[in-house]
Design a protein around this motif. Structure first.
Motif, PDB file in Angstrom:
ATOM      1  N   SER A  10      13.246   6.364   8.111  1.00  0.00           N
ATOM      2  CA  SER A  10      12.261   6.646   6.924  1.00  0.00           C
ATOM      3  C   SER A  10      10.886   6.593   7.625  1.00  0.00           C
ATOM      4  O   SER A  10      10.758   5.682   8.631  1.00  0.00           O
ATOM      5  N   VAL A  11       9.964   6.955   6.808  1.00  0.00           N
ATOM      6  CA  VAL A  11       8.483   6.979   7.638  1.00  0.00           C
ATOM      7  C   VAL A  11       7.808   6.396   6.248  1.00  0.00           C
ATOM      8  O   VAL A  11       7.932   6.749   5.249  1.00  0.00           O
ATOM      9  N   GLY A  12       6.680   5.499   6.588  1.00  0.00           N
ATOM     10  CA  GLY A  12       5.872   4.924   5.659  1.00  0.00           C
ATOM     11  C   GLY A  12       4.631   5.730   5.432  1.00  0.00           C
ATOM     12  O   GLY A  12       4.376   6.837   5.779  1.00  0.00           O
ATOM     13  N   LEU A  60       3.832   4.967  10.714  1.00  0.00           N
ATOM     14  CA  LEU A  60       5.060   4.154  11.269  1.00  0.00           C
ATOM     15  C   LEU A  60       6.399   4.549  10.660  1.00  0.00           C
ATOM     16  O   LEU A  60       6.361   5.175   9.628  1.00  0.00           O
ATOM     17  N   ALA A  61       7.569   4.268  11.578  1.00  0.00           N
ATOM     18  CA  ALA A  61       8.742   4.893  10.970  1.00  0.00           C
ATOM     19  C   ALA A  61       9.621   3.485  11.252  1.00  0.00           C
ATOM     20  O   ALA A  61       9.388   2.563  12.089  1.00  0.00           O
ATOM     21  N   TRP A  70       9.416   1.434   1.450  1.00  0.00           N
ATOM     22  CA  TRP A  70       7.893   1.240   1.878  1.00  0.00           C
ATOM     23  C   TRP A  70       7.058   1.062   0.683  1.00  0.00           C
ATOM     24  O   TRP A  70       7.360   1.850  -0.369  1.00  0.00           O
ATOM     25  N   LEU A  71       6.119   0.149   1.001  1.00  0.00           N
ATOM     26  CA  LEU A  71       5.132  -0.114  -0.183  1.00  0.00           C
ATOM     27  C   LEU A  71       3.854   0.547   0.146  1.00  0.00           C
ATOM     28  O   LEU A  71       3.701   1.321   1.005  1.00  0.00           O
ATOM     29  N   ASP A  72       2.615   0.443  -0.672  1.00  0.00           N
ATOM     30  CA  ASP A  72       1.701   1.463  -0.596  1.00  0.00           C
ATOM     31  C   ASP A  72       0.693   0.886   0.505  1.00  0.00           C
ATOM     32  O   ASP A  72       0.004   1.799   1.046  1.00  0.00           O
ATOM     33  N   THR A  73       0.849  -0.281   0.933  1.00  0.00           N
ATOM     34  CA  THR A  73       0.238  -0.779   2.497  1.00  0.00           C
ATOM     35  C   THR A  73       1.007  -0.361   3.592  1.00  0.00           C
ATOM     36  O   THR A  73       2.209  -0.580   3.462  1.00  0.00           O
ATOM     37  N   PRO A  74       0.663   0.321   4.693  1.00  0.00           N
ATOM     38  CA  PRO A  74       1.397   0.975   5.462  1.00  0.00           C
ATOM     39  C   PRO A  74       2.300  -0.107   6.335  1.00  0.00           C
ATOM     40  O   PRO A  74       3.230   0.455   7.003  1.00  0.00           O
ATOM     41  N   GLU A  75       1.718  -1.478   6.418  1.00  0.00           N
ATOM     42  CA  GLU A  75       2.506  -2.345   7.243  1.00  0.00           C
ATOM     43  C   GLU A  75       3.501  -2.990   6.100  1.00  0.00           C
ATOM     44  O   GLU A  75       4.512  -3.748   6.783  1.00  0.00           O
ATOM     45  N   ASP A  83       6.071  -7.919   6.263  1.00  0.00           N
ATOM     46  CA  ASP A  83       4.986  -7.069   7.021  1.00  0.00           C
ATOM     47  C   ASP A  83       5.529  -6.923   8.238  1.00  0.00           C
ATOM     48  O   ASP A  83       6.150  -7.627   9.139  1.00  0.00           O
ATOM     49  N   VAL A  84       5.790  -5.616   8.574  1.00  0.00           N
ATOM     50  CA  VAL A  84       6.413  -5.095   9.691  1.00  0.00           C
ATOM     51  C   VAL A  84       5.643  -5.252  11.122  1.00  0.00           C
ATOM     52  O   VAL A  84       6.210  -5.118  12.160  1.00  0.00           O
TER      53      VAL A  84
END
Length: 297
Positions: free
Chosen positions: A191-193, A198-199, A231-236, A257-258
């Motif tokens: 998946s991609v965020g 980020l993936a 994935w949430l709204d913040t990319p990380e 947090d990734v």
């Protein structure tokens, strides 16, 4: 069926009582009968209509209505939605259908498709027969050869393919390979965020996170027995659905947090697997071979 039988019995009783009633009861009986008939008609016809109509889904219903007409009953093997939900595609064994909010649509006779995706420019990609193709001027043009992928997802600058052997490949619109990575073992869910930056690959109960364009490893960790990633709204930021283990006998969820590895427990509730679009805060899931709006996690 039980409801229909009840209405029939009531109608018969009413007919027997009518013989001893005034003729003035006829208009009322006709009104009741007409009402019952309308009720049965709506009950047996409205549900299929709503599913196929633009009103069936507030965000994707119009696209699904178009796709169903372009496919004309063909087998549906997979689907994809553009990052902003402005376009959608569904493919079958011999055809790829594409529809857009702008009214443009196409039916591409293309046998052997195994995966489809939209990139950051909302262009359609198709993997078929060992080839990777990208949409240009309404046609699919070959940009390179590729091992048939298990999954294909778009990112800001192209697509990422994951094959059965665990090989990740990032490809630019011109066919240039931007990066490669090897997932340790076969399988995984790609998946991609947000923003297509980020993936992630959910693999072996953990998470592998990469820079989407170059596939540079960002983090490899198993903060819990990961069963699904949203994935949430913040990319990380992601939400991880965690399975039961000996140490944690009950399923749970954590916000993760990734980039930093920071985590915190999330409220317990039922969450359905769904994908977040990279260009819009909208979650989608499969719905009888079409994409449908899903509840946020």
């Amino acid at each position: 069926m039980g409801g229909r039988e009840g209405h029939v019995v009531a109608g018969r009783k009413g007919a027997r009582l009518l013989s001893s009633a005034s003729v003035l009861a006829w208009p009322l009986t006709l009104v009741v009968a007409a009402g019952l008939g309308l009720l049965l008609y709506v009950a047996t016809t409205s549900l299929p209509y709503l599913i196929a109509s633009p009103a069936g889904d507030a965000h994707l219903g119009a696209l699904n209505d178009c796709l169903s007409r372009k496919l004309a009953g063909a087998t549906r093997l997979g689907w994809a939605v553009a990052p902003d939900a402005s376009r959608a595609a569904v493919f079958g064994p011999r055809v790829v259908a594409v529809c857009g909010e702008d009214g443009r649509h196409s039916r591409l006779e293309f046998p052997g498709a195994t995966a489809v995706a939209f990139d950051g420019e909302r262009k359609l990609w198709v993997a078929a027969g060992g080839h990777l193709l990208r949409e240009r001027d309404g046609l699919l043009q070959q940009v390179g050869d590729i091992t048939p992928p298990e999954e294909l997802v778009g990112h800001a600058g192209g697509v990422i393919a994951l094959d059965a052997a665990g090989l990740l490949v990032s490809v630019a619109p011109d066919g240039k390979v931007l990066g490669q990575a090897q997932v340790p073992g076969a399988g995984g869910r790609l998946s991609v965020g947000p923003g297509g930056v980020l993936a992630a690959v959910e693999w072996g109960g953990g998470v592998l996170v990469y820079e989407a364009r170059t596939l540079t490893l960002v983090r490899a960790e198993a903060p819990c027995a990961v069963e699904f990633l949203w994935w949430l709204d913040t990319p990380e930021q992601v939400l991880l659905g965690c399975g039961a283990t000996q140490d944690s006998p009950m399923p749970s969820a954590i916000r993760f947090d990734v980039r930093t590895g920071a985590r915190q427990e999330a409220p317990e509730r039922t969450r359905a697997p769904a994908r977040r679009l990279s260009g819009r805060a909208l979650y989608v899931q499969g719905c009888d071979g079409f994409p449908c709006t899903a509840s946020p996690p």
